[in-house]
Design a protein around this motif. Structure first.
Motif, PDB file in Angstrom:
ATOM      1  N   LYS A 111       0.819  -1.219   0.130  1.00 31.02           N
ATOM      2  CA  LYS A 111       0.000  -0.009   0.004  1.00 31.02           C
ATOM      3  C   LYS A 111       0.823   1.221  -0.033  1.00 31.02           C
ATOM      4  O   LYS A 111       0.578   2.084  -1.095  1.00 31.02           O
ATOM      5  N   SER A 112       1.859   1.265   0.922  1.00 29.53           N
ATOM      6  CA  SER A 112       2.433   2.610   1.144  1.00 29.53           C
ATOM      7  C   SER A 112       3.140   2.722  -0.257  1.00 29.53           C
ATOM      8  O   SER A 112       3.607   3.870  -0.658  1.00 29.53           O
ATOM      9  N   ASP A 135      -1.631   5.575   8.650  1.00 33.50           N
ATOM     10  CA  ASP A 135      -1.419   3.992   9.217  1.00 33.50           C
ATOM     11  C   ASP A 135      -0.599   4.295  10.523  1.00 33.50           C
ATOM     12  O   ASP A 135       0.392   4.569  10.649  1.00 33.50           O
ATOM     13  N   SER A 140       4.968   4.516   7.389  1.00 37.07           N
ATOM     14  CA  SER A 140       6.101   4.141   6.533  1.00 37.07           C
ATOM     15  C   SER A 140       6.307   5.297   5.718  1.00 37.07           C
ATOM     16  O   SER A 140       7.372   5.302   5.136  1.00 37.07           O
ATOM     17  N   ASP A 212      -3.004   6.776   2.698  1.00 30.52           N
ATOM     18  CA  ASP A 212      -2.372   5.427   2.994  1.00 30.52           C
ATOM     19  C   ASP A 212      -2.954   4.897   4.378  1.00 30.52           C
ATOM     20  O   ASP A 212      -2.698   5.397   5.403  1.00 30.52           O
TER      21      ASP A 212
HETATM   22 MG   LIG Z   1       1.928   0.862   4.736  1.00 26.42          MG
END
Ligand SMILES: [Mg+2]
Ligand SMILES: Nc1ncnc2c1ncn2[C@@H]1O[C@H](COP(=O)(O)OP(=O)(O)OP(=O)(O)O)[C@@H](O)[C@H]1O
Ligand SMILES: [Zn+2]
Length: 366
Positions: A111-112, A135, A140, A212
């Protein structure tokens, strides 16, 4: 003291009743902010200890209930210092910003990585792009954009997003007092952090906002759904059967909070064979997961949920994340980048105009 909010529970409306029974037994009823609050044992213990110390008390009984929606709302207002909540600009019906929440059923599917590369691609093509790293466990995004040590500055009561590669970035990690602090926020506090990132941050005019999300269908996904109903969801999955199944849940969850699913991205689709070249796909994580999620969601949601792309495994994509420069900015020709660029153009280039929107204007001179 509430262990999370760090204020006396008597001031937070959490003490429902106190009853002094014959013989000095005190019964206290406490209302938790959410059912199943993991802090409930701490609350019970602390309350028992505090009341036991009072003269004449022979015993303490702590009973735990849960706040009603109204009580929770009152607590949120109080936590904001009684100030009416700031408006989230992206939630206004006339907002021209396209918001996308990047979600997945399980963790570690990329995802990130997708978020930073899509954002960087859109920013490079001239769009004004913001990222909200929501998140709470991972945050991250800052490291992936090379701004892990940056803190946002404040101007008056506005927080300035941190610029990185032409993207405006705010991370929930930047709101923590100390970087290494383990965040155990949930429910109302998490919701408040989200609102802060959306309403207190000076975003200016954004073309695209990418959020995110943490993996799964937790509190923050629900909050995003409630606060930004117009945000569309991008579901990231791997080709794996098990991953596909949980990804479908994330998509279905979007429907529950009335968000549209913009499409599915299959990441880590294959490893281009180092010997024969990309036409020989080494399907390390199986195959077909992205297609399956897209088809299932199309059927379940009743509209076309496209498979936006299949991103191959590329060691340099990982390295770009570790070094803080998204691969899309350094190698336009990498196969993963080509697919990502296509997705970015599709999502970022969709007509946004005012066609079909209520402008609240009355035609003059008729
Ligand atoms: Mg992530
Ligand atoms: N296509 C890819 N090729 C190679 N490595 C990748 C690819 N996609 C992601 N990675 C790497 O896999 C790891 C996990 O990716 P990432 O952190 O983006 O996933 P995530 O879904 O955001 O994880 P989390 O659920 O923990 O937030 C990272 O080290 C990332 O660099
Ligand atoms: Zn081969």
């Amino acid at each position: 003291m509430d262990p999370e909010i760090k204020k006396p529970i008597t001031e937070l409306g959490m003490v429902d009743s106190v009853e002094i029974r014959d013989g000095g037994v005190v019964a206290v009823r406490i209302l938790l902010t959410v059912a199943g609050c993991p802090m409930k044992d701490t609350l019970r213990r602390d309350t028992t200890a505090a009341v036991s110390k009072l003269p004449g008390v022979t015993g303490v009984e702590v009973d735990l209930g849960v706040m009603s929606a109204e009580q929770r709302a009152a607590l949120q207002t109080q936590l904001r210092g009684g100030v009416a909540e700031k408006e989230i600009p992206f939630a206004r019906p006339d907002s021209l910003t396209r918001a996308y929440a990047v979600a997945s059923g399980k963790g570690g599917v990329g995802k990130s990585s997708m978020t930073v590369n899509l954002a960087a691609s859109m920013a490079r093509s001239g769009l004004s792009v913001g990222i909200v790293d929501a998140d709470i466990y991972g945050h991250s995004i800052p490291a992936m954009l090379g701004i892990a040590d940056h803190r946002p500055t404040s101007v008056e009561d506005m927080i300035m997003p941190v610029p990185a590669h032409g993207i405006k970035v705010i991370s929930i990690g930047m709101l923590k007092p100390k970087r290494e602090q383990v965040v155990a926020w949930r429910g109302p506090i998490l919701d408040r952090a989200l609102v802060q990132m959306l309403a207190d941050v000076y975003w200016g005019d954004l073309d695209v906002l990418l959020l995110d999300l943490p993996p799964g269908t937790g509190d923050i996904a629900i909050s995003v759904g409630q606060r930004l109903t117009s945000a569309e969801v991008i579901v990231v999955t791997t080709p794996q059967e098990a991953a596909a199944e949980v990804a479908e849940r994330a998509g279905t969850m979007a429907q529950m909070v009335h968000q549209r699913v913009a499409g599915v991205v299959e990441n880590m689709s294959f490893l281009p064979c180092p010997h024969c070249g990309p036409e020989h796909r080494l399907e390390i994580f199986g195959s077909g997961g992205g297609r399956r999620v897209a088809d299932t969601l199309t059927r379940r949601l009743g509209y076309d949920v496209p498979l936006l792309g299949e991103i191959p495994i590329d060691e340099r994509l990982r390295a770009g994340g570790d070094s803080g420069t998204p691969l899309i900015l350094t190698d336009m020709e990498a196969p993963a980048v080509r697919v990502l660029t296509g997705i970015a153009q599709r999502l970022g280039g969709r007509p946004r105009g005012l066609a079909g929107r209520q402008l609240g204007l009355t035609p003059a001179g008729r």
